[in-house]
Motif scaffolding. Structure first.
Motif, short mmCIF file in Angstrom:
data_model
loop_
_atom_site.label_atom_id
_atom_site.label_comp_id
_atom_site.label_asym_id
_atom_site.label_seq_id
_atom_site.Cartn_x
_atom_site.Cartn_y
_atom_site.Cartn_z
N ASP A 83 0.85 -1.19 0.00
CA ASP A 83 0.00 0.00 0.00
C ASP A 83 0.88 1.24 0.00
OD1 ASP A 83 -2.28 -1.56 0.10
OD2 ASP A 83 -2.31 -1.61 2.29
N VAL A 84 0.64 2.15 -0.93
CA VAL A 84 1.46 3.34 -1.10
C VAL A 84 0.58 4.58 -1.20
CG1 VAL A 84 3.39 2.15 -2.23
CG2 VAL A 84 1.48 2.97 -3.60
N VAL A 85 1.20 5.72 -0.98
CA VAL A 85 0.51 7.01 -1.06
C VAL A 85 0.60 7.53 -2.50
CG1 VAL A 85 0.42 9.36 -0.19
CG2 VAL A 85 1.12 7.50 1.33
N VAL A 86 -0.52 8.01 -3.02
CA VAL A 86 -0.51 8.69 -4.32
C VAL A 86 -0.34 10.19 -4.05
CG1 VAL A 86 -1.76 9.15 -6.46
CG2 VAL A 86 -2.01 6.94 -5.32
N GLY B 260 9.24 9.86 9.21
CA GLY B 260 8.05 10.55 8.73
C GLY B 260 8.25 11.31 7.44
N VAL B 261 9.33 11.03 6.70
CA VAL B 261 9.60 11.68 5.42
C VAL B 261 9.00 10.84 4.30
CG1 VAL B 261 11.38 12.46 3.82
CG2 VAL B 261 11.71 12.74 6.28
N LEU B 262 8.23 11.47 3.41
CA LEU B 262 7.60 10.77 2.30
C LEU B 262 8.55 10.75 1.11
CD1 LEU B 262 4.99 9.43 1.21
CD2 LEU B 262 4.32 11.69 0.35
N ARG C 71 13.78 11.34 -1.49
CA ARG C 71 13.61 11.12 -2.93
C ARG C 71 12.36 11.84 -3.39
NH1 ARG C 71 16.07 7.14 -5.80
NH2 ARG C 71 14.24 7.15 -7.14
N ILE C 72 12.48 12.66 -4.44
CA ILE C 72 11.34 13.36 -5.02
C ILE C 72 11.32 13.08 -6.51
CG2 ILE C 72 11.32 15.14 -3.22
CD1 ILE C 72 12.69 17.03 -5.18
#
Length: 369
Positions: free
Chosen positions: A211-214, A238-240, A283-284
């Motif tokens: 499960d991942v964040v969009v 807590g870094v996305l 990572r962005i």
């Protein structure tokens, strides 16, 4: 070149199956995660050809030199180019597809430097021609026997892949070798001739879901519909982090996705990927690179409130190695619960053991001749 088979030749391919197939005489071998490559050698002339007839000769001068030193004087050998990363923090040599991809560079000076700093190995798994004889019509066990006889003397960075006809050994390989960066298994029916471009072999790859964040999307090149979803996972701090994309959608589904994403558009400057936390190695989403050419990689941020379940085959460091596949929305999951600790990490394994065919890998290095 005066060989019985001349480039371009499309390699024989494999079709995906959900489980390891079994049949009398079926042969199994590791699936290497690299560049498919057919090596043509006629004396001092060597060409490295990939799928689609593209020549990779100029990018891998060290492989060309090894082909001249170690392969038969006149031959056509099917195999895989790989790069082994040996300076890993855990000390475990492993395949690294990202380093291999960096070898395709337009500058000759860069090509020479990379050939020294990240040299490629070649893993042979089929023999298509030897001297004046084409082996395309011969059944696979015969080609394998000829391959072992012709290349039995080679030494790293040239290799002959190990094979087995024992399904139990193949299953152990499937489980263990992933830790060395391998992709799965290839299964070859017993009497299989070599038919260029045909999907007559079988491949079984590792599949998992997470499960991942969009947290964003890119537009499709054909118009105002979704091209890809940008996916993220949270670390312990807590870094996305951007971990990859999900992109294989039918056109009708791309239009539907735009409607489904609409409530989350309009994210402001506080979006976690707009500026990036470089001090913590965040990572962005990236921009244009030499791999994408002039492709527009601009993206639109979304409020990171949507969760989706995707399937993936493997990780390359802290991101998906390949494009993830959309499975379903997960409205029951909180975005902050989508963390790296969900991931199923394979047991670490030494790729050199796989290449050597050590007995402790769980089986013989070859099937019966």
């Amino acid at each position: 070149m005066k060989l019985p088979i001349s480039p371009p030749v499309e390699p024989m391919l494999a079709k995906s199956v959900p489980r390891i197939p079994t049949a009398d005489g079926m042969t199994y071998e590791p699936k290497w995660d690299g560049f498919r490559c057919i090596v043509f050698r006629d004396g001092e002339e060597v060409e490295l050809a990939s799928r689609g007839g593209k020549l990779m000769t100029r990018y891998f001068p060290e492989v060309v030199e090894q082909a001249r030193r170690q392969l038969p004087e006149r031959c056509v050998v099917d195999g895989e180019l790989i790069v082994i990363q040996r300076d890993r923090p855990d000390g475990q040599p492993q395949l690294n597809f990202e380093l291999l991809a960096q070898r395709i560079h337009p500058a000759a000076s860069r090509v020479r430097l990379l050939a020294e700093t990240t040299p490629a190995d070649f893993v042979a798994f089929d023999l298509l021609a030897l001297a004046d004889e084409s082996l395309l019509d011969q059944p696979y066990p015969h080609r394998r026997s000829r391959l072992e006889a012709a290349l039995g003397h080679v030494a790293p960075p040239m290799h002959v892949t190990q094979v087995t006809t024992d399904p139990a050994t193949a299953r152990r390989w499937f489980d263990r070798f992933e830790g060395a960066g391998l992709d799965g298994l290839i299964a070859k029916p017993a009497e299989l001739p070599y038919e260029p471009g045909k999907r007559l072999m079988f491949k079984v790859k590792h599949k998992r879901t997470v499960d991942v964040v969009v947290a964003g999307f890119r537009w499709h090149k054909s118009g105002p519909v979704v091209g890809s979803l940008l996916l993220g996972l949270y670390d312990d701090a807590g870094v996305l982090h951007h971990v990859g994309v999900s992109a294989s959608f039918p056109m009708a589904r791309r239009k539907e996705l735009l409607d489904e994403l609409e409530p989350y558009r309009g994210a402001g400057a506080d979006h976690p990927w707009v500026h990036g936390d470089h001090e913590r190695g965040q990572r962005i989403p990236g921009g244009v690179s030499r791999w994408t050419g002039g492709k527009n990689l601009e993206w639109e941020p979304l409020r990171p409130e949507l969760v989706v379940e995707v399937s993936y085959d493997a990780m390359e460091g802290d991101r998906f190695r390949h494009t993830a596949q959309f499975v379903r929305w997960r409205p029951d999951r909180k975005p902050r619960s989508c963390r790296y600790d969900q991931l199923d990490r394979p047991v670490r394994f030494d790729v050199d053991q796989v290449l050597r065919g050590d007995p402790e890998n769980g089986g013989p290095t070859s099937g019966p001749a």
